[in-house]
Design an enzyme around this catalytic site. Structure first.
Site, mmCIF file in Angstrom:
data_model
loop_
_atom_site.group_PDB
_atom_site.id
_atom_site.type_symbol
_atom_site.label_atom_id
_atom_site.label_comp_id
_atom_site.label_asym_id
_atom_site.label_seq_id
_atom_site.Cartn_x
_atom_site.Cartn_y
_atom_site.Cartn_z
ATOM 1 C CE1 TYR A 349 40.480 26.662 44.503
ATOM 2 C CE2 TYR A 349 40.053 27.281 46.809
ATOM 3 C CZ TYR A 349 39.630 26.909 45.367
ATOM 4 O OH TYR A 349 38.205 26.058 45.392
ATOM 5 C CB CYS A 350 41.055 30.239 42.094
ATOM 6 S SG CYS A 350 39.619 30.938 40.870
ATOM 7 C CB ILE A 351 42.248 34.567 40.309
ATOM 8 C CG1 ILE A 351 42.637 35.896 39.514
ATOM 9 C CG2 ILE A 351 41.740 34.985 41.857
ATOM 10 C CD1 ILE A 351 41.623 37.022 39.284
ATOM 11 N N GLY A 353 46.418 31.652 42.105
ATOM 12 C CA GLY A 353 47.324 30.990 41.170
ATOM 13 C C GLY A 353 47.897 31.569 40.169
ATOM 14 C CG MET A 377 45.222 24.445 45.432
ATOM 15 S SD MET A 377 44.567 24.645 46.994
ATOM 16 C CE MET A 377 45.452 23.853 48.184
#
Length: 612
Positions: A349-351, A353, A377
Site C-alpha cells: 500500500y502506497c510507499i 508498494g 494499492m
C-alpha cells in the site's frame, strides 16, 4: 472570576430581537473577549516556550520560498506588458464592481433578470453551505467577491504564456492553497456561522477555542498539532485494530502479525500485507466494519501484516536497504517459516508498494520466486505525475530536512502530518481551524481521522533517499535505482500484478499509478476506484460506495483508458479477491494460532502503540 467564563451566558435583559446577529449581552460579550485575550496570551506563551527550548520541529521553509518564486514568474508575465497588466486589473475591478452593484440592488429589493448569475461552489465544497451565505446581503457579498477573486487568480495562471506545464501545475497548486487560506469562511468576522455562535454565546466559543489552540500548540511542542477527532474515544486493540492475531516475529524495524483464521479452510497461499511506514498499518484494520484485514480473513485468507517500528534517534542509520531486508525480506521469511509455503501473495500500500516493487525487481534477478502475485494499492513506481506532494520536494527543502533530521536523528511526526494536511487544506486543515478554534467545538470521533493523527517519525537515511531517488530522480521508473548491489528493472517482474488507483487521489494520482503499471513485465490487471488515497482504498463491500473502473492496460494514455473502462458499482475488494483466487484457489485446513503457543504480543503489537 473563573465562574463567569464559559457556561455562564447571562440573560437577554430586555432584548427580544430574533435577529441571530443581535448582540444579546454587550457586557458579557466584552468580558468574555477579555478572557479570550487571556487565552491568546497562553497561546503565545506555549509558542514562545517551545522556541526557548529550541524544540520547534523540522523547518519547512522550502515550500514558502518556492511558492514565492513560482508565483513571481506568473506575475512577471503580466507585468512585462503594461496593456496586458491593465487588462488583467480591469477584469478583476470590473467583476468586483458588478458584484457591488448587484448587492446594492438586492438590498433595495431590486432584481434584474439580465444580471449575470452568481458564482457558485461545487457541491463537495462545504465552506459556504450555511444559508446565511445567500440570504444575508453582507455575507453574500463577501462570498461573491471571494469567488470572483479565485476565478481571476486561476485565470492569471492559466493564461500566462511564459511557463511550462510543470510550473503551471505548481502555480495552480499554490494559488489554490493561498486562496483557500484567505477564504472568508476561515475568519471570525466574515463567517456567519462563527458570528452567530459568538453573539449567541457571548464569546464563550472563542475562549474555548483559544484554550484548545494553546493545548494543541503544547501537544506539538510549539508546532500546531491540529486535533481532527476526539482521541479519547479510541483504544488500539479495543475498538480499533481489533482483528484477533499475534505478533509472531520482530526485527529492529518490523513486527509481523499473524491473524487468527475465521473459516474452517483457508487458501493455500498466505497473504502478506506491506503498509506504508508513513502513519501506521491499522488504516487497514480500522473499526471492524471498515477493516480490510478482517474482511480478508473472512474470505479465507491467512493474513500476515507487517507493522513498522516508529523510529527514533536509535534508528537514524537505517535506510532503504534495511527496510527492504529487515522489513519485506524478514516478513517473507516469517510467513514461509510459519506456513511452510513457498508461494506467497503480497499486497503493498502506497510507499509500501513502492518498496515492494523494488524488492520484486531485485528478487527476480536473484531467482527468489516466493512472491506468487503482487497487489499494489495506490502505489507509485513512476513519479513523473507524482501529484501535489511533488511541489514540496525540492533540493532546497531536502537540504533543510536533511540538516534538521541529522541533528535530531529523525523527522518528527508533526512535520509530515502538517504537510499532508496542507496538501488538502480545504478538507483537512481549515474546517478544523474553524470548528475547533473559532466555534470552540470538539471534533466528533472518527476512526479514520484518529489514524490520520497518529503520525510516525522517519529515519534520515530512508526518508532522504526516498525523496531524492523517487521524487527528484524517478530512478526506479528509469531503470537506475539499485538494491542489494543490483540495478533494478521493473520489466523483470513477470508475476501476475494487480494495481488499483483512486480517482481523486492527490498523493498517488490515478494517472501516475496507471503509467507505473505499464512498467511491469508480466500480466497486469489495472483498476481505478473512486474517492481519494484512503477512502478509495478502504472501501468495504458492505458500504456499496464509489464503484470502480476496469479495462485492459493496452490504452496509450490514461485518458483513453478511463474512457474505455467499464464502471462497476461497489467495492473493488470483491473484484480483487476474484482475481487473487483465480491465480490459485487451492484450500487447506485453517492455520489456527496455538492458544498455548509462545508469541511476542497480542495484535496489534507493541510497535504500533508508540506515538509519534
Amino acid at each position: 472570576m473563573e465562574g463567569s467564563r464559559a457556561g455562564e451566558s447571562g440573560n437577554d435583559g430586555n432584548h427580544t430581537s430574533h435577529d441571530p446577529f443581535h448582540v444579546k449581552d454587550p457586557h458579557r460579550l466584552a468580558i468574555n473577549f477579555a478572557y479570550m485575550l487571556e487565552e491568546i496570551g497562553k497561546v503565545a506563551g506555549a509558542w514562545a516556550r517551545a522556541r526557548e527550548r529550541g524544540d520547534t520541529g523540522t523547518p519547512i521553509a522550502g515550500p514558502l520560498n518556492d511558492l514565492l518564486a513560482t508565483l513571481a514568474k506568473i506575475v512577471e508575465y503580466w507585468r512585462a506588458d503594461q496593456n496586458r497588466a491593465t487588462e488583467a486589473q480591469t477584469r478583476l475591478i470590473s467583476a468586483c464592481l458588478d458584484i457591488w452593484t448587484n448587492s446594492i440592488r438586492q438590498m433595495n429589493g431590486e432584481f434584474d433578470e439580465n444580471e449575470p448569475p452568481q458564482l457558485e461552489t461545487s457541491r463537495a465544497d462545504r465552506r459556504f453551505s450555511d444559508p446565511d451565505w445567500e440570504r444575508h446581503p453582507f455575507f453574500r457579498f463577501l462570498k461573491q467577491i471571494y469567488l470572483a477573486a479565485v476565478r481571476w487568480a486561476e485565470q492569471m495562471v492559466d493564461e500566462a504564456d511564459n511557463v511550462d506545464g510543470e510550473l503551471r501545475e505548481k502555480a495552480r497548486f499554490y494559488v489554490r492553497q493561498v486562496m483557500d487560506a484567505v477564504s472568508p469562511s476561515n475568519f471570525l468576522l466574515t463567517n456567519p456561522v462563527v458570528v452567530r455562535e459568538t453573539l449567541q454565546s457571548n464569546g464563550e466559543n472563542l475562549i474555548r477555542g483559544m484554550r484548545m489552540f494553546a493545548e494543541d500548540l503544547a501537544a506539538g511542542n510549539g508546532a500546531l498539532r491540529l486535533r481532527q477527532t476526539d482521541y479519547s474515544k479510541f483504544r488500539l486493540g479495543e475498538n480499533i485494530a481489533t482483528t484477533p492475531g499475534k505478533v509472531v516475529a520482530r526485527s529492529e524495524l518490523a513486527e509481523i502479525i499473524q491473524y487468527e483464521p475465521a473459516t474452517d479452510t483457508v487458501y493455500r497461499r498466505p497473504l502478506l500485507v506491506i503498509p506504508p511506514w508513513i502513519n501506521k498499518y491499522y488504516v487497514l484494520d480500522l473499526s471492524p466494519e471498515r477493516s480490510f484485514v478482517r474482511w480478508a480473513v473472512d474470505q479465507g485468507h491467512t493474513v500476515f501484516m507487517l507493522s513498522w517500528v516508529n523510529p527514533d534517534e536509535r534508528h537514524a542509520h537505517l535506510g532503504w536497504e534495511d527496510y527492504a531486508s529487515q522489513g519485506i525480506g524478514f516478513a517473507l521469511d516469517t510467513v514461509q517459516e510459519r506456513t511452510g509455503e513457498t508461494e506467497i501473495n503480497v499486497v503493498g500500500y502506497c510507499i509500501g508498494g513502492t518498496l515492494l516493487a523494488a524488492c520484486l525487481a531485485a528478487m527476480a534477478q536473484e531467482g527468489d520466486r516466493r512472491v506468487a502475485t503482487a497487489t499494489f494499492m495506490a502505489s507509485q513506481v513512476d513519479f513523473t505525475h507524482a501529484g501535489d506532494l511533488k511541489h514540496f520536494v525540492t533540493e532546497e527543502q531536502i537540504a533543510l530536512l536533511e540538516a534538521a533530521m541529522q541533528a535530531k536523528g529523525y523527522l518528527d511526526g508533526t512535520t509530515m502530518a502538517t504537510v499532508f494536511n496542507v496538501l488538502r487544506a480545504r478538507d483537512l486543515l481549515w474546517p478544523y481551524v474553524v470548528n475547533n478554534y473559532l466555534l470552540g467545538k470538539d471534533p466528533p470521533p472518527f476512526d479514520l481521522l484518529y489514524w490520520n493523527s497518529d503520525s510516525t517519525r522517519m529515519t534520515p537515511a530512508n526518508h532522504i533517499y526516498y525523496l531524492r531517488t523517487f521524487y527528484l530522480e524517478n530512478a526506479l521508473a528509469q531503470g537506475r535505482a539499485t538494491l542489494r548491489g543490483r540495478t533494478l528493472s521493473l520489466a523483470d517482474v513477470k508475476i501476475p500484478v494487480y494495481t488499483v488507483s483512486a480517482a481523486d487521489d492527490h498523493i498517488s494520482p490515478a494517472r501516475s499509478v496507471f503509467v507505473g503499471a505499464k512498467l511491469f513485465g508480466g500480466p497486469v490487471t489495472h483498476v481505478m476506484g473512486g474517492s481519494g488515497h484512503i477512502a478509495g482504498i478502504i472501501n468495504p463491500p458492505a458500504a456499496n460506495k464509489y464503484g470502480f473502473r476496469t479495462a485492459p492496460l493496452d490504452a496509450a494514455t490514461f485518458e483513453e483508458w478511463r474512457e474505455s473502462a467499464t464502471f462497476t458499482q461497489g467495492s473493488w475488494w470483491l473484484h480483487w479477491n476474484d482475481w487473487l483466487v483465480a491465480q490459485d484457489g487451492d484450500r487447506v485446513p485453517a492455520r489456527h494460532l496455538d492458544p498455548d503457543g509462545s508469541y511476542l504480543a497480542d495484535a496489534p503489537g507493541t510497535y504500533v502503540l508508540v506515538r509519534g
